[in-house]
Design an enzyme around this catalytic site. Structure first.
Site, mmCIF file in Angstrom:
data_model
loop_
_atom_site.group_PDB
_atom_site.id
_atom_site.type_symbol
_atom_site.label_atom_id
_atom_site.label_comp_id
_atom_site.label_asym_id
_atom_site.label_seq_id
_atom_site.Cartn_x
_atom_site.Cartn_y
_atom_site.Cartn_z
ATOM 1 N N ASN A 211 0.845 -1.196 0.000
ATOM 2 C CA ASN A 211 0.000 0.000 0.000
ATOM 3 C C ASN A 211 0.880 1.245 0.000
ATOM 4 O O ASN A 211 2.107 1.152 0.039
ATOM 5 C CB ASN A 211 -0.977 -0.027 1.177
ATOM 6 C CG ASN A 211 -0.262 -0.047 2.503
ATOM 7 O OD1 ASN A 211 0.415 0.924 2.877
ATOM 8 N ND2 ASN A 211 -0.365 -1.154 3.231
ATOM 9 N N PHE A 324 -4.940 3.603 14.482
ATOM 10 C CA PHE A 324 -5.242 4.552 13.417
ATOM 11 C C PHE A 324 -6.413 4.006 12.620
ATOM 12 O O PHE A 324 -6.597 2.794 12.537
ATOM 13 C CB PHE A 324 -4.026 4.742 12.497
ATOM 14 C CG PHE A 324 -3.069 5.775 13.021
ATOM 15 C CD1 PHE A 324 -2.359 5.550 14.185
ATOM 16 C CD2 PHE A 324 -2.884 6.973 12.346
ATOM 17 C CE1 PHE A 324 -1.488 6.503 14.687
ATOM 18 C CE2 PHE A 324 -2.013 7.935 12.829
ATOM 19 C CZ PHE A 324 -1.312 7.702 13.997
ATOM 20 N N LYS A 338 -14.381 0.710 15.963
ATOM 21 C CA LYS A 338 -13.075 0.026 16.121
ATOM 22 C C LYS A 338 -12.507 0.226 17.516
ATOM 23 O O LYS A 338 -11.843 -0.657 18.060
ATOM 24 C CB LYS A 338 -12.075 0.548 15.085
ATOM 25 C CG LYS A 338 -12.349 0.032 13.690
ATOM 26 C CD LYS A 338 -11.432 0.652 12.664
ATOM 27 C CE LYS A 338 -11.928 0.291 11.269
ATOM 28 N NZ LYS A 338 -11.219 1.009 10.216
HETATM 29 N N1 CTP Z 1 -3.970 -3.023 12.200
HETATM 30 C C1 CTP Z 1 -3.178 -4.013 12.719
HETATM 31 N N2 CTP Z 1 -3.100 -5.225 12.092
HETATM 32 C C2 CTP Z 1 -3.797 -5.469 10.974
HETATM 33 C C3 CTP Z 1 -4.616 -4.445 10.447
HETATM 34 C C4 CTP Z 1 -4.675 -3.250 11.083
HETATM 35 O O1 CTP Z 1 -2.534 -3.797 13.736
HETATM 36 N N3 CTP Z 1 -3.696 -6.657 10.393
HETATM 37 C C5 CTP Z 1 -4.062 -1.742 12.898
HETATM 38 C C6 CTP Z 1 -3.464 -0.579 12.124
HETATM 39 O O2 CTP Z 1 -2.101 -0.378 12.447
HETATM 40 C C7 CTP Z 1 -4.338 0.582 12.560
HETATM 41 C C8 CTP Z 1 -5.675 -0.072 12.763
HETATM 42 O O3 CTP Z 1 -5.412 -1.425 13.073
HETATM 43 O O4 CTP Z 1 -3.931 1.104 13.802
HETATM 44 C C9 CTP Z 1 -6.508 0.017 11.527
HETATM 45 O O5 CTP Z 1 -7.690 -0.644 11.784
HETATM 46 P P1 CTP Z 1 -8.444 -1.444 10.666
HETATM 47 O O6 CTP Z 1 -9.762 -1.824 11.238
HETATM 48 O O7 CTP Z 1 -7.613 -2.518 10.125
HETATM 49 O O8 CTP Z 1 -8.587 -0.352 9.595
HETATM 50 P P2 CTP Z 1 -8.801 -0.649 8.145
HETATM 51 O O9 CTP Z 1 -7.807 -1.614 7.613
HETATM 52 O O10 CTP Z 1 -8.865 0.680 7.515
HETATM 53 O O11 CTP Z 1 -10.196 -1.407 8.312
HETATM 54 P P3 CTP Z 1 -11.430 -1.459 7.380
HETATM 55 O O12 CTP Z 1 -10.903 -1.495 5.999
HETATM 56 O O13 CTP Z 1 -12.040 -2.710 7.818
HETATM 57 O O14 CTP Z 1 -12.205 -0.246 7.734
#
Ligand code: CTP
Length: 402
Positions: A211, A324, A338
Site C-alpha cells: 500500500n 489509526f 473500532k
Molecule cells: N492493524 C493491525 N493489524 C492489521 C490491520 C490493522 O494492527 N492486520 C491496525 C493498524 O495499524 C491501525 C488499525 O489497526 O492502527 C486500523 O484498523 P483497521 O480496522 O484494520 O482499519 P482498516 O484496515 O482501515 O479497516 P477497514 O478497511 O475494515 O475499515
C-alpha cells in the site's frame, strides 16, 4: 548519587540585538530554576555584551567560535548532544532566517542544526523586520518543524519605532524553557512501541501486495516519544526513511513478521501506537521464485492476516493502546466502532481522500476519537500531529492506567 536526576542543561544562544543584556537576566533566572546554562554568542552579540559577563554569571565556558579551541573542534556537536533545550534570546531576523534554511556558519547555528533537543526562539527586532513577509514565512517554516516561539512584545523599540519587536519578558521565556525541559522528561521510564509504514505480502520472489503508506506519521511519533524521554521501539515495514535518532528500529516486511516483532516487545511495553498500514489480506499461497505469466492464476486467492492491534487489545492488561483508522469518507463513526472492538484508548482517524491527509503527504488532518469524545484537529504537519497525540497519551498515562 547514581539515581538523582541529571541537572538539565540549557544552551543559551545570544545574538546581536540591544536585548542581549536581558539574556544575562535570563541566564540567572534559568539557574535560579535549577538549570545549568552554557552560553553561545554570535559575533554580533559580542558587540553588545561580553563573553566574560556570561562566564561570570553562569560559571561555564562561553562558546563564541567554531574555531576558538583546537582541543574541542567538535564543540558544536557536543553542545548539541548535551543540551536538554536550546533557547536563543534575543534572536535576530538573520538568525531566524539562517535556522529556517539550515545555514550553519557559526557555532550557534551549527549547534542548532546538529541538535535533537527542543529549540525555543525569542525574537527581537524592528517591527517592520518582524512583520516582513520573509520573516513571517521563516517563522511559519520553523513552527511547522516544532520550533517554539516566545513572541516579542509591543512597545517603544531601541530604533525609536513603536510596535511589536521587543524581546519578550524574561520570565515568559524562562517559563517556556522550563516547560520544554519538563517535556523532555515527561515520558521517562515509559516503554513505547510504534508500528509504522506499509507491509508487503509476497506473491512470489519479486511481486507483492502493498500500500501507499510512507511511514512518516509513525516515524514522527517514534521521534516525538523519544524526545519526551520514552524508550521507544519502532517496528517498521519497508520505507525509504532513515532509522530515527535514539529509537530502536526493527525492520520487517510482512504482517506476520510485524506481529512477531510486536509480540516480542509487548511484555515490557506500556504504550503501543499502531500507525502501520498493515495488509488485511495476503496471497493464500506464495510461489518460490518468479511466477511466469503463463502460469498466473485467473484469480488471486487471498487470506486474512492477523489483526495485530486487535490481538494486543485482547490481552491489554492496563497498557495504553492507540490505533489509526484510515477511511475514505467521514472516519469518526467507524473509528468509534473500532475503538470498542479492539479495546483501544484512542484512535487517530482520518479521511484519506481529503487533500492534505493520509498517505504520501507530509501533512495530516486527523480526529482523535476516544471514550471522552471526538476532537477534530486542523490540517497540520505530521510532526505536529505526533506532538498533539503524545500530549493526549501523557494525559491518559497521568490518569494512572498502569
Ligand atoms: N492493524 C493491525 N493489524 C492489521 C490491520 C490493522 O494492527 N492486520 C491496525 C493498524 O495499524 C491501525 C488499525 O489497526 O492502527 C486500523 O484498523 P483497521 O480496522 O484494520 O482499519 P482498516 O484496515 O482501515 O479497516 P477497514 O478497511 O475494515 O475499515
Amino acid at each position: 548519587m547514581e539515581n538523582s536526576p541529571r541537572i538539565p542543561l540549557v544552551v543559551l544562544g545570544v545574538t546581536g540585538g540591544i536585548g542581549a543584556y536581558k539574556a544575562c537576566e535570563l541566564a540567572r533566572e534559568l539557574m535560579r530554576r535549577g538549570m545549568r546554562v552554557k552560553t553561545v554568542m554570535t559575533d554580533a552579540a559580542q558587540k553588545f555584551v561580553t563573553p566574560l559577563t556570561f562566564r561570570t554569571l553562569t560559571g561555564e565556558d562561553v562558546g563564541v567560535s567554531l574555531w576558538d579551541d583546537p582541543t574541542r573542534h567538535v564543540h558544536h556537536i557536543s553542545l548539541a548532544a548535551e543540551a536538554d533545550v536550546i533557547v536563543i534570546a534575543p534572536c535576530t531576523a538573520n538568525v531566524i532566517a539562517k535556522v529556517a534554511h539550515g545555514r550553519a556558519d557559526d557555532l550557534l547555528t551549527t549547534t542548532v542544526l546538529a541538535t535533537e533537543a527542543p529549540v525555543v526562539l525569542a525574537p527581537a527586532m524592528n517591527t517592520h523586520m518582524w512583520r516582513d513577509d520573509a520573516t513571517v514565512a521563516n517563522v511559519a517554516v520553523l513552527r511547522d518543524r516544532g520550533v517554539l516561539f516566545v513572541e516579542p512584545g509591543s512597545g517603544e523599540l531601541a530604533c525609536g519605532d513603536v510596535g511589536e519587536g521587543r524581546l519578550a519578558d524574561v520570565i515568559a521565556i524562562a517559563d517556556t524553557v522550563e516547560r520544554e525541559v519538563a517535556r523532555t522528561r515527561a515520558l521517562a521510564g515509559v516503554r513505547v512501541v510504534v508500528t509504522a509504514g506499509p507491509t508487503r505480502e509476497p506473491l512470489d520472489a519479486v511481486r507483492f501486495l502493498g500500500n501507499r503508506s510512507s511511514g512518516r506519521q509513525g516515524y514522527a511519533i517514534a521521534e516525538e516519544a523519544t524526545r519526551r524521554g520514552a524508550t521507544v521501539t519502532l517496528v517498521s515495514g519497508p520505507t525509504t526513511l532513515p532509522d530515527p535518532f535514539g529509537v530502536t528500529t526493527i525492520r520487517v516486511e510482512t504482517a506476520a513478521q510485524m506481529l512477531a516483532a510486536v509480540d516480542d516487545e509487548y511484555g515490557e511495553a506500556d504504550v503501543v501506537i499502531a500507525a502501520a498500514a498493515v495488509a488485511d489480506f495476503r496471497p493464500a499461497s506464495t510461489v518460490a521464485g518468479k511466477l511466469k505469466k503463463a502460469e498466473a492464476p485467473e484469480e488471486l486467492a487471498l487470506e486474512r492476516t492477523v489483526d495485530i492491534l486487535a490481538s494486543l487489545g485482547a490481552r491489554k492488561d492496563g497498557r495504553v493502546l492507540v490505533g489509526f483508522a484510515a477511511e475514505a469518507g467521514d472516519p469518526v463513526d467507524s473509528a468509534r466502532v473500532k475503538l470498542a472492538a479492539k479495546n483501544l484508548d484512542l484512535i487517530v482517524a482520518n479521511d484519506v481522500t481529503e487533500p492534505g491527509a493520509g498517505f504520501e503527504v507530509r501533512t495530516n488532518r486527523v480526529t482523535f476519537v476516544s471514550a471522552n469524545g471526538d476532537e477534530e484537529l486542523p490540517c497540520m504537519d505530521k510532526r505536529a500531529v505526533a506532538r498533539e497525540l503524545l500530549d493526549r497519551i501523557e494525559t491518559i498515562l497521568k490518569g494512572g492506567r498502569r
